[in-house]
Design an enzyme around this catalytic site. Structure first.
Site, PDB file in Angstrom:
ATOM      1  CE  LYS A 119      15.948  -7.669  21.798  1.00  0.00           C
ATOM      2  NZ  LYS A 119      14.674  -7.632  21.372  1.00  0.00           N
ATOM      3  CD  GLU A 127      15.644 -21.893  28.435  1.00  0.00           C
ATOM      4  OE1 GLU A 127      14.583 -22.547  28.845  1.00  0.00           O
ATOM      5  OE2 GLU A 127      16.209 -21.083  28.268  1.00  0.00           O
ATOM      6  N   GLY A 186      11.320 -11.935  18.542  1.00  0.00           N
ATOM      7  CA  GLY A 186      11.948 -13.151  18.284  1.00  0.00           C
ATOM      8  C   GLY A 186      11.705 -13.643  16.767  1.00  0.00           C
ATOM      9  NE  ARG A 187       5.222 -14.488  17.845  1.00  0.00           N
ATOM     10  CZ  ARG A 187       5.331 -13.248  19.142  1.00  0.00           C
ATOM     11  NH1 ARG A 187       6.248 -13.168  20.072  1.00  0.00           N
ATOM     12  NH2 ARG A 187       4.562 -12.874  19.395  1.00  0.00           N
ATOM     13  CD  GLU A 222       6.244 -16.442  21.440  1.00  0.00           C
ATOM     14  OE1 GLU A 222       7.310 -17.592  21.970  1.00  0.00           O
ATOM     15  OE2 GLU A 222       7.513 -16.380  20.855  1.00  0.00           O
ATOM     16  CG  HIS A 253       3.278 -43.226   2.809  1.00  0.00           C
ATOM     17  ND1 HIS A 253       2.802 -44.675   2.492  1.00  0.00           N
ATOM     18  CD2 HIS A 253       3.024 -42.593   2.048  1.00  0.00           C
ATOM     19  CE1 HIS A 253       3.206 -44.714   1.217  1.00  0.00           C
ATOM     20  NE2 HIS A 253       2.975 -43.528   0.754  1.00  0.00           N
ATOM     21  CE  LYS A 306      11.774 -17.576  29.373  1.00  0.00           C
ATOM     22  NZ  LYS A 306      11.940 -16.198  29.038  1.00  0.00           N
TER      23      LYS A 306
END
Length: 546
Positions: free
Chosen positions: A209, A215, A271-272, A357, A388, A508
């Protein structure tokens, strides 16, 4: 805002606390034996999804009290506030309107008195036009070659949603194109993503944004260098091989991207919750605009179901209440999401961000410390793989782990008996968790007495089963919206803000301080704790050694 009574001080909460004690001795075996129609009554349907929640530790009284808790928490009014564009994200003074991303074009949803739907539709139209050009081979790279490879660069919601959606809808994707995703600042992620690709045929989508995310922009700069190295260093090539999902036109232009190829979104989209916005550009490139809009329709169908259905038949409300029931009254710390559909292999990872979050909060909307549990841990794997590995703990371990089974009536890739065997396992696992196997049943099989305790299944382990006809773009949209609104329901009852994420900020910020301490030639003066100081010094020594 009005002062809201703490969740555990509400009448229904206190009644549920007392009521929950009866389940110390009440088994699902008895609940089903006493009620032959239980498996029919504790079900609900909406937006193409069928929910069987009969294998939960609940009675009619439980359901009545949970629904009373929802009403005491003013859930309906808070739902209306979200859908009407009120700024319910109080800590950031923002509306929460992911529902506007999938609203029909003739809808009216106001933010600060302005209808945002036309803007949403304009971005969708721009995405569609761009996607059609790329998919048809009309968009050409710097050397005149069509685009065959698309790499999405993002992190968090700018990565998890697109990755999940691509994997979930791969059946509908253009198989003549390659789609890869880069999120981790670990260089391996980028190196593997571009391995074997021709820069002349590769398009990068940079999703940030602000166009400042550490990152994402680190990976974007690396991608830019990789492209220019492969195309002779002509910087004008960047505009033919990069597009942006951003709102920062100045930084996008400075990077070399034509702002005509910048796709925007809004601060009322978290964002999510953004996979159905321009963040989903890679999804649209993969499956095409028509399938993308079908996915949006599925989202909208579940939005409308959530908005209008009575609570007792409302899928997100019911699932949200059940998650809260086990979290706060049975000390269940996790919920397992178990899709019996290989295409949904990334769905649990997507839900981890959406749920944790959102509701990983320890203070109320008023800033008071909560004294009850919030935000269960979500995790899972596709069936039958998990059977399994970790199902052992779910069946016979000491921890209570409610499960959501997700399955479909039709396979997208029918292959002999595979789908019948897959669905048999879904139904068998839910049945085994609920009813188990008693010592008498184990003995009746001829098991030696010493071995009996090891082969007993306690049962009484709760689960939901969600069924749909097949995994289509529309159903994926409905399924994601189901969990979005379930998260909202829980957050409202817990009286927390499900739409901020301050918890991601501190680490961060500290990383930005530490980076120059790792990279400086001169020995830095460190002012961290002794552990962090020692780790930094050790890493600096490791860098110098071969």
């Amino acid at each position: 805002m009005n002062k809201i009574k703490p969740a555990n001080q509400r009448v229904a909460w206190k009644a549920l606390a007392a009521h929950s004690k009866q389940f110390n001795k009440l088994h699902l075996r008895k609940l089903f034996a006493d009620d032959p129609k239980r498996g029919d009554r504790f079900t609900a349907e909406g937006a193409g999804l069928f929910l069987d929640y009969s294998k939960n530790r609940l009675t009619e009284k439980t359901l009545k009290l949970l629904l009373q808790l929802a009403r005491e928490s003013d859930l309906r009014a808070r739902m209306d506030a979200m859908f009407s564009g009120e700024k319910i994200n109080l800590t950031e003074n923002r509306a929460v309107l992911h529902v506007a991303l999938r609203a029909p074009g003739d809808a009216t949803i106001l933010v600060d008195g302005k209808n945002v739907v036309p803007e949403v539709q304009a971005v969708l139209d721009k995405m569609s036009a761009f996607s059609n050009r790329v998919r048809a081979g009309e968009w050409r790279g710097h050397s005149g070659k069509p685009i065959l490879n698309v790499i999405n660069i993002g992190i968090g919601g700018s990565d998890l949603g697109p990755v999940m959606a691509y994997e979930a809808l791969r059946h509908y994707s253009n198989r003549g194109m390659t789609f890869r995703f880069v999120s981790n600042v670990d260089g391996i992620d980028f190196v593997e993503a571009v391995h074997g690709l021709d820069p002349a045929e590769t398009l990068f989508i940079v999703s940030s944004k602000t166009f400042t995310t550490l990152e994402t922009m680190t990976n974007a700069e690396t991608a830019r260098s990789w492209l220019l190295n492969g195309l002779g260093g002509d910087k004008t090539a960047v505009a033919k091989h990069f597009v942006a999902v951003s709102t920062n036109a100045e930084k996008v232009s400075a990077f070399g991207i034509d702002t005509a190829n910048m796709f925007g979104f809004w601060d009322w989209v978290g964002g999510r919750y953004s996979m159905d916005s321009a963040i989903g550009l890679s999804t649209m490139l993969a499956i095409g605009p028509d399938h993308f809009r079908a996915m949006l329709h599925g989202f909208h169908q579940m939005d409308e179901h959530f908005r209008t259905a009575p609570f007792e038949k409302n899928l997100p409300v019911l699932m949200g209440l059940l998650a809260l029931w086990y979290t706060d009254f049975f000390d269940a710390q996790t919920i397992a999401v178990l899709p019996y559909e290989q295409y949904l292999k990334r769905f649990p990872a997507y839900l981890q961000q959406l749920t944790m979050e959102s509701n990983g909060k320890s203070v109320t909307l008023e800033g008071r410390r909560v004294n009850y549990d919030t935000g269960p841990i979500f995790w899972g794997e596709p069936g039958t793989n998990g059977q399994h590995s970790f199902y052992q703990l779910i069946h016979q371990g000491t921890r209570l782990i409610p499960c959501d089974f997700i399955a479909f009536g039709h396979a997208l890739t029918p292959l002999g008996r595979h789908h019948d065997m897959l669905l048999a396992n879904v139904f068998a696992q839910a049945e085994a968790l609920a009813f188990g196997k008693t010592p008498d049943q184990v003995k009746a099989e001829g098991t030696p007495d010493w071995l009996v305790p090891h082969r007993v299944f306690e049962g009484n382990r709760p689960s939901n089963t969600i069924l749909a006809q097949r995994l289509t773009p529309e159903i994926l949209g409905a399924l994601v919206a189901l969990y979005e609104h379930s998260v909202f329901t829980q957050g409202i009852i817990w009286n927390i803000n499900s739409f901020d994420q301050w918890g991601v900020e501190l680490g961060k910020a500290l990383a930005q301080r530490i980076i120059p301490e790792l990279e400086s030639d001169a020995e830095p003066k460190l002012k961290h704790d002794t552990s962090t100081n020692n780790l930094i010094r050790r890493y600096r020594k490791m860098k110098k050694s071969k």
